[in-house]
Design an enzyme around this catalytic site. Structure first.
Site, PDB file in Angstrom:
ATOM      1  N   LYS A  18      -2.204   4.653   8.248  1.00 30.94           N
ATOM      2  CA  LYS A  18      -1.064   3.886   8.760  1.00 30.94           C
ATOM      3  C   LYS A  18      -0.003   4.815   9.340  1.00 30.94           C
ATOM      4  CE  LYS A  18      -1.649   0.162   5.390  1.00 30.94           C
ATOM      5  NZ  LYS A  18      -2.144  -0.963   6.174  1.00 30.94           N
ATOM      6  N   GLN A  24       4.186   1.055   3.867  1.00 29.82           N
ATOM      7  CA  GLN A  24       4.887   0.689   5.106  1.00 29.82           C
ATOM      8  C   GLN A  24       6.218   1.418   5.276  1.00 29.82           C
ATOM      9  OE1 GLN A  24       3.417  -0.899   7.376  1.00 29.82           O
ATOM     10  NE2 GLN A  24       1.740  -1.877   6.276  1.00 29.82           N
ATOM     11  N   CYS A  26      -2.443 -10.458   3.746  1.00 28.40           N
ATOM     12  CA  CYS A  26      -2.687 -10.022   2.367  1.00 28.40           C
ATOM     13  C   CYS A  26      -1.447 -10.229   1.492  1.00 28.40           C
ATOM     14  CB  CYS A  26      -3.139  -8.564   2.307  1.00 28.40           C
ATOM     15  SG  CYS A  26      -4.676  -8.275   3.143  1.00 28.40           S
ATOM     16  N   ASP A  79       5.272   1.349  -3.638  1.00 23.60           N
ATOM     17  CA  ASP A  79       4.219   1.219  -2.638  1.00 23.60           C
ATOM     18  C   ASP A  79       4.850   1.590  -1.290  1.00 23.60           C
ATOM     19  OD1 ASP A  79       2.460   0.430  -0.699  1.00 23.60           O
ATOM     20  OD2 ASP A  79       2.205  -1.630  -1.421  1.00 23.60           O
TER      21      ASP A  79
HETATM   22  C1  LIG Z   1       2.673  -2.871   1.796  1.00 24.68           C
HETATM   23  C2  LIG Z   1       1.232  -2.483   1.751  1.00 24.68           C
HETATM   24  N1  LIG Z   1       0.714  -1.996   0.621  1.00 24.68           N
HETATM   25  C3  LIG Z   1      -0.563  -1.613   0.511  1.00 24.68           C
HETATM   26  C4  LIG Z   1      -1.418  -1.727   1.586  1.00 24.68           C
HETATM   27  C5  LIG Z   1      -2.834  -1.306   1.432  1.00 24.68           C
HETATM   28  O1  LIG Z   1      -3.116  -0.255   2.288  1.00 24.68           O
HETATM   29  P1  LIG Z   1      -4.636   0.266   2.399  1.00 24.68           P
HETATM   30  O2  LIG Z   1      -5.429  -0.892   2.916  1.00 24.68           O
HETATM   31  O3  LIG Z   1      -4.572   1.386   3.359  1.00 24.68           O
HETATM   32  O4  LIG Z   1      -5.044   0.646   1.043  1.00 24.68           O
HETATM   33  C6  LIG Z   1      -0.950  -2.267   2.789  1.00 24.68           C
HETATM   34  C7  LIG Z   1      -1.849  -2.461   3.934  1.00 24.68           C
HETATM   35  O5  LIG Z   1      -1.557  -3.153   4.877  1.00 24.68           O
HETATM   36  C8  LIG Z   1       0.414  -2.629   2.880  1.00 24.68           C
HETATM   37  O6  LIG Z   1       0.920  -3.117   4.011  1.00 24.68           O
END
Ligand SMILES: Cc1ncc(COP(=O)(O)O)c(C=O)c1O
Length: 422
Positions: A235, A212, A376, A209
């Site tokens: 982002k 970030q 989250c 993932d």
């Molecule tokens: C580590 C990480 N993974 C996944 C996501 C999900 O990103 P999105 O909301 O753009 O799908 C985020 C969003 O803050 C995140 O910080």
């Protein structure tokens, strides 16, 4: 729009904010200090202009028309795809799937690969650092397939993973290891490449993932040695509504589509259909054409600066912020690694006696935008036994003076609430 095709230009951190129109806004009469970059970043003029230019001159649907506008829209979108591939070190643009966001990219793998390949007793390995976007899709797939979720624990407030547990958790039962490259809540950076090798040794796939990490540091899929990489355009200076899934070609080819509809088929009969080639097999319906094209402009902007310089700037700001916070607020609890080189530009803190939402509200009155709450990451918050933290995250347009504004605003919060901070 200036197209530099990745040519580096001089990097003047003081001049960068001038490229972002929103940063000249005032909030409650104070200059905006935008530190909510983990949630989404602001957009430079070149990205905004690219969207306007597309609607003013080119707007048409892609891949379907023989007319000039459709062909122009198609080639602009495909140029962007090639640019994204190059940005993350992927050789083949067809392995770049445009999705809605990182969340959808992870869901695509969980559902298109996981549902078909996992069976009762198989294990999905995650970590306690994961964003819900990298937990919930796997919970759903585990429920459907009988696979079991395992989590690598963290060692404490620094958010490092307890790697002593790895031999017990990463075994021949592990079928996929899905891990964040950099934590949005604590900043901790995980050693992606090392995990790729360890996972391959037990025959597990690795999904990184990169929501970030890709926006903040040089990321190369070959160096990571992963099988899938997910991230979001919004982002990293790009528009909302566009995400990316990169995957190994052989794996993507072996997977069935995640969603059905237009553009993802080759031929259709009443009772069955055949699938289109990559990447279109996974891009059902009209894609976010504007978003994809504007993402190309965002990547161009980042390449002009250079991801190594973005990273160096964020390390410098993070180090300065950590030092200032420790000096000014002896009672402050800081989360994430103490060494700024081992973390993304996230500064995550708790001022004892002041709820993170109150901190966020007072900072907003001072024009400082941070995020407050569980980010989250409720698995992580439960582990740390806290309801939330007040992190800010730096981006390339933030400055030392803005760190000083953050500190001054926290002093104001301390003045209003007092308790236990010093
Ligand atoms: C580590 C990480 N993974 C996944 C996501 C999900 O990103 P999105 O909301 O753009 O799908 C985020 C969003 O803050 C995140 O910080």
């Amino acid at each position: 729009m200036i197209k530099t095709n990745g040519k580096r230009l001089p990097f003047d951190p003081a001049a960068v904010p001038l490229d972002f129109p929103i940063l000249s806004r005032k909030i409650h009469g104070k200059p905006l200090v935008y530190l909510d970059n983990a949630a989404t970043t602001q957009k430079p003029m070149s990205v905004i202009m690219s969207m306007t230019a597309y609607y003013e001159r080119t707007n048409a649907n892609v891949h379907r028309g023989v007319h000039t506008l459709s062909q122009e829209a198609t080639s602009l979108m495909e140029e962007s795809r090639a640019r994204v591939a190059k940005f993350i070190g992927a050789d083949d643009p067809a392995t770049i799937i445009f999705t809605r966001n990182a969340t959808e990219s992870i869901n695509l793998v969980a559902f298109a690969w996981g549902r078909r390949n996992l069976k009762p007793g198989d294990e999905i390995l995650l970590t306690e650092l994961e964003h819900h976007s990298n937990v919930i899709p796997w919970q759903m797939v585990a429920r459907d397939t009988g696979a079991v979720l395992r989590f690598i624990p963290i060692t404490g407030r620094d958010g490092f993973l307890d790697l002593d547990q790895l031999p017990k958790l990463l075994t021949s039962r592990t079928k996929i290891f899905s891990i964040t490259h950099a934590s949005n809540a604590l900043g901790t950076i995980n050693p992606g490449g090392r995990f790729g090798r360890r996972a391959r040794a037990v025959g597990a796939l690795v999904l990184v993932d990169g929501a970030q990490s890709v926006p903040h540091m040089p990321v190369n899929v070959k160096a990571l040695g992963c099988d899938f990489l997910a991230f979001s355009a919004h982002k990293m200076l790009g528009p909302t509504g566009l995400g990316v899934l990169w995957g190994r070609r052989s794996l993507l080819e072996s997977m069935d589509p995640f969603m059905g509809g237009g553009d993802m088929i080759k031929e259709v009969w009443t009772d069955h259909a055949t699938w289109n080639d990559l990447p279109y097999k996974f891009e059902a319906g009209t894609p976010n054409i504007t978003g994809a094209i504007a993402f190309g402009a965002a990547i161009d902007y980042l390449e002009r600066i250079g991801m190594d310089r973005v990273r160096a700037h964020e390390i410098e700001l993070t180090g300065y912020a950590l030092q200032q916070l420790k000096e000014r607020f002896p009672g402050i609890i800081l989360y994430g690694p103490a060494d700024p080189r081992k973390r993304g530009g996230v500064v995550s803190f708790d001022l004892p006696g002041i709820h993170s939402h109150d901190v966020g509200t007072i900072l907003d009155r001072e024009g400082v935008a941070i995020r407050a709450g569980h980010h989250c990451c409720q698995v992580l918050m439960r582990k740390l036994d806290i309801s939330g933290t007040g992190p800010g995250q730096f981006s390339l347009y933030n400055t030392r003076e803005e760190v000083n504004s953050l500190v001054r605003s926290l002093e104001e919060a301390e003045r209003l609430f007092g308790a236990g901070v010093r």
